[in-house]
Write an enzyme that holds these catalytic residues in place. Structure first.
Site, mmCIF file in Angstrom:
data_model
loop_
_atom_site.group_PDB
_atom_site.id
_atom_site.type_symbol
_atom_site.label_atom_id
_atom_site.label_comp_id
_atom_site.label_asym_id
_atom_site.label_seq_id
_atom_site.Cartn_x
_atom_site.Cartn_y
_atom_site.Cartn_z
ATOM 1 N N LYS A 156 44.695 40.345 85.350
ATOM 2 C CA LYS A 156 45.819 40.623 86.240
ATOM 3 C C LYS A 156 45.922 39.483 87.229
ATOM 4 O O LYS A 156 45.015 39.246 88.014
ATOM 5 C CB LYS A 156 45.633 41.948 86.983
ATOM 6 C CG LYS A 156 46.886 42.323 87.765
ATOM 7 C CD LYS A 156 46.731 43.602 88.522
ATOM 8 C CE LYS A 156 48.050 43.954 89.190
ATOM 9 N NZ LYS A 156 48.577 42.867 90.040
ATOM 10 N N ARG A 176 61.422 38.712 90.045
ATOM 11 C CA ARG A 176 61.496 39.973 89.304
ATOM 12 C C ARG A 176 62.757 40.763 89.618
ATOM 13 O O ARG A 176 63.129 41.673 88.856
ATOM 14 C CB ARG A 176 60.273 40.837 89.579
ATOM 15 C CG ARG A 176 60.062 41.197 91.020
ATOM 16 C CD ARG A 176 58.878 42.111 91.203
ATOM 17 N NE ARG A 176 59.208 43.467 90.788
ATOM 18 C CZ ARG A 176 58.304 44.410 90.564
ATOM 19 N NH1 ARG A 176 57.025 44.126 90.669
ATOM 20 N NH2 ARG A 176 58.652 45.624 90.225
ATOM 21 N N GLU A 312 41.587 40.695 90.518
ATOM 22 C CA GLU A 312 42.150 42.028 90.759
ATOM 23 C C GLU A 312 41.793 43.039 89.687
ATOM 24 O O GLU A 312 41.547 44.205 89.976
ATOM 25 C CB GLU A 312 43.680 41.938 90.851
ATOM 26 C CG GLU A 312 44.201 41.529 92.214
ATOM 27 C CD GLU A 312 45.673 41.850 92.361
ATOM 28 O OE1 GLU A 312 46.069 43.005 92.130
ATOM 29 O OE2 GLU A 312 46.437 40.947 92.690
ATOM 30 N N LYS A 333 47.571 49.157 83.679
ATOM 31 C CA LYS A 333 46.941 48.353 84.724
ATOM 32 C C LYS A 333 45.622 48.963 85.170
ATOM 33 O O LYS A 333 45.554 50.148 85.495
ATOM 34 C CB LYS A 333 47.905 48.222 85.914
ATOM 35 C CG LYS A 333 47.363 47.495 87.116
ATOM 36 C CD LYS A 333 48.461 47.156 88.111
ATOM 37 C CE LYS A 333 49.279 48.353 88.530
ATOM 38 N NZ LYS A 333 50.311 47.996 89.533
#
Length: 432
Positions: A156, A176, A312, A333
């Site tokens: 990540k 984004r 992360e 995630k």
């Protein structure tokens, strides 16, 4: 007068009051048009700086509506470079001051009133296109049990999400939420060469590399520079430090349509093959660190290893997953800490050593269910900036709780950053 409506919206921090103001103006065709031009991600004006100009006198001014027509010369790139600057100067000089200020906000793709595209679409359904973006899903044991192995365990990244859009050999960078990212020519030749004659969209994150030790900067430092690219204030030297880490490649037409049925394994293999063609000495575009895992135990081992190295976490991706413009269940995630994006609705004044400064940001989820004061993590610079109401803040926290009043809140919230690349906060359903 359109500017008066924008200032009325700016004057209230209440989401419901903002919606009520726009609802009142539902039949205002000019306001509706202003909103579309300011927030439609596929309408760009390719101008980041407002040139010097002298507003016209009322008896000599053009109408705002007529000048909005003339903005097409910029959005369709019929004029570029110095000719575009001259055209914009002429347009601004043809308007009275309050209308010229509206054009400035449209050119900046921000009406600065704390009510952007999501609010407008509630009043005028489907007025503004949503910029396509595939998002992963937070860790969920039920979804993990459905993951197809072998799968991809990818680091990540800790930068700024972006797209490099290549059409007819020309490259533009978008955040984004579809806003243009200005990199002052950096990376454009590289992405044009990678795409060749194919119209496509590269998906990944921008990172900033220290020019002395060749290490990527931490999130706060790196994104501080990248936010300048979002605002159009980045320097040529800073832009030259920007690198790209990629994890997906989507044909342009399928990106715009919101769905690409090619399995992720094939998309990623194509991306790897293209990126590998770069000359090592000129390499500024990277493939995300990725490993194929056979089961959840291997994925957990890689996740723990990354955490031990200070990263992360990972994104676990199903190789059979299609690309879709939504939050998908085929990419999950893994993170040690929780985070969410909240809207800043007000400022709590500081006390003690922070008297006269920002004490905390008063934040809430997009639906107003989760509310929390965020005072930890603010830098000295952020404590002197009061112009943040309506912006999106990324907040780290340890758990979702109920406060003493029984309201939904967050335990130990800490500010990570102000998101210049995002216009909408997370809903309470997305906040664990």
């Amino acid at each position: 007068m359109i500017l008066n409506i924008l200032k009325e919206l700016e004057a209230t921090s209440s989401r419901l009051e903002k919606e009520a103001i726009i609802l009142r103006e539902k039949n205002n065709a000019l306001l509706k048009r202003v909103y579309f031009l300011a927030y439609d991600p596929f309408t760009q004006f390719y101008q980041r700086k407002i040139p010097a100009y002298t507003p016209a006198q009322a008896n000599q001014a053009d109408s705002l509506d007529a000048v909005l027509d003339s903005l097409a010369m910029l959005s369709t790139r019929q004029v570029t470079g110095n000719a575009a600057i001259e055209h914009l100067t002429k347009l601004l000089s043809s308007l009275v001051e309050h209308d010229a200020q509206v054009i400035e906000r449209i050119i900046g793709k921000d009406l600065k009133c704390g009510a952007s595209d999501s609010t407008a679409n509630k009043i005028w359904p489907k007025l503004i296109h949503t910029y396509p973006c595939m998002l992963c899903t937070p860790f969920d044991e039920k979804l993990i049990s459905k993951m197809k192995f072998p799968a991809y365990a990818q680091m990540k990244m800790d930068g700024m999400r972006f797209n490099a859009i290549v059409r007819a050999g020309k490259v533009e960078f978008r955040s984004r939420n579809g806003k243009e990212i200005l990199l002052l020519g950096n990376l454009e030749k590289e992405f044009a060469a990678l795409a060749g004659k194919i119209d496509c969209v590269f998906d990944g994150e921008l990172l900033v590399m220290d020019e002395f030790d060749y290490q990527f900067l931490d999130r706060q430092s790196g994104n501080g520079i990248l936010n300048k690219a979002n605002k159009g204030t980045i320097s040529a030297k800073e832009a030259s430090m920007v690198h790209a880490s990629l994890w997906d490649l989507i044909p342009y037409e399928e990106f715009i349509s919101g769905r690409c049925v090619t399995p992720y394994s094939k998309r990623f293999s194509s991306l790897e093959a293209i990126v590998s063609k770069q000359k090592p000495q000129d390499k500024k575009i990277w493939i995300v660190s990725s490993e194929i895992v056979q089961n959840i135990e291997e994925a957990q081992g890689i996740f723990q290893n990354y955490l031990s190295l200070g990263h992360e976490g990972i994104i676990l991706k199903d190789g059979s997953g299609v690309w879709e413009d939504k939050r998908v269940k085929t990419q999950i995630k893994f993170k040690a800490e929780l985070d969410c994006d909240l809207r800043i609705i007000d400022i709590q004044p500081g006390t003690g050593k922070y008297t006269g400064m920002v004490g905390a940001y008063i934040c809430e989820s997009e639906d107003g269910v989760v509310k929390v004061d965020v005072g930890s993590g603010l830098t000295d610079e952020e404590r002197t900036n009061f112009n943040v109401i309506g912006k999106i803040a990324t907040v780290l926290y340890n758990a979702r709780i109920k406060n003493k009043q029984g309201e939904e809140s967050l335990f130990l919230p800490r500010l990570v950053e102000i998101r210049e690349d995002k216009d909408e906060a997370d809903s309470s359903k997305k906040i664990k």
